[in-house]
Design an enzyme around this catalytic site. Structure first.
Site, short mmCIF file in Angstrom:
data_model
loop_
_atom_site.label_atom_id
_atom_site.label_comp_id
_atom_site.label_asym_id
_atom_site.label_seq_id
_atom_site.Cartn_x
_atom_site.Cartn_y
_atom_site.Cartn_z
N ASP A 126 44.82 33.95 32.65
CA ASP A 126 44.34 35.02 33.53
C ASP A 126 44.79 36.35 32.96
O ASP A 126 45.99 36.62 32.86
CB ASP A 126 44.89 34.82 34.94
CG ASP A 126 44.21 35.68 35.98
OD1 ASP A 126 43.62 36.72 35.62
OD2 ASP A 126 44.28 35.32 37.17
N ARG A 128 43.78 39.38 34.20
CA ARG A 128 43.53 40.46 35.15
C ARG A 128 44.78 41.29 35.44
O ARG A 128 45.89 40.80 35.37
CB ARG A 128 42.98 39.90 36.47
CG ARG A 128 41.59 39.31 36.32
CD ARG A 128 41.13 38.64 37.57
NE ARG A 128 41.91 37.42 37.81
CZ ARG A 128 41.67 36.58 38.81
NH1 ARG A 128 40.70 36.83 39.67
NH2 ARG A 128 42.42 35.49 38.96
#
Length: 196
Positions: A126, A128
């Site tokens: 991930d 983000r």
């Protein structure tokens, strides 16, 4: 503050009228948007969803993920609540971008799971940056939320960035034969809380 608030307009939707607020990242010029429903001022924590962009799920109705289902369910919950915020976080494919997401899909078609596919492409599971979302909440005058999410990492990062998450509200929708392995991987390898 990593963002500035740059524009706003009314956005009529099937769930009612939202105020669409546009933000721009100061360092990159990338844009993000918030959909605000009702009066979010006051002391009562606001129901909110941080929804990461997913063109395939949100606009193309892909069954490979639960994103489109979560977007619709979040807007429904916010409208039913009478007030709330949906932050549309423009970090496609857990922030690897659309073309790399398509490459990751191709690897998944060959048997890799969603995390392994990202790793094969040289990315973390991930990528983000949820601290941007904390800035969006602050620019909207909100520091206490009831967060619609299955991702405890999102709660942790927003809390560390100064947003008081008073409740995690589960958003478990959209499981189907095409995304079962994807969702099971998110639960097993990424800690998402997706009780069946």
């Amino acid at each position: 503050m990593q963002l500035k608030r740059v524009a706003e307009a009314k956005l009529p939707t099937p769930w009612g009228d939202f105020l669409m607020v546009g933000f721009e990242e100061l360092a990159t010029g990338h844009d993000h948007v918030a959909l605000v429903y009702g009066d979010i001022s006051g002391q009562t924590p606001v129901l909110a969803r941080v929804h990461s962009e997913c063109l395939t799920g949100d606009a193309l109705f892909s069954l490979r993920c639960d994103c489109g289902f979560q977007l619709e369910a979040a807007l429904t919950h916010i409208a039913e609540e009478g007030r709330g915020i949906l932050l549309y976080h423009r970090q496609e494919g857990r922030n690897i971008g659309l073309l790399n997401k398509i490459r990751a899909y191709a690897l998944q078609d060959q048997g890799y799971d969603t995390v392994e596919a990202n790793h094969q492409l040289g990315f973390a599971a991930d990528e983000r940056d949820f601290t941007l979302c904390a800035d969006m909440f602050k620019l909207l005058g909100v520091d206490e939320v009831r967060l619609l999410t299955n991702n405890p990492k999102k709660v942790e990062i927003l809390t560390e960035a100064g947003i008081n998450i008073v409740e995690r509200v589960p958003l478990i929708v959209g499981r189907n034969p095409n995304n079962e392995h994807y969702l099971d991987t998110k639960a097993a390898k990424m800690g998402h809380l997706l009780g069946k």
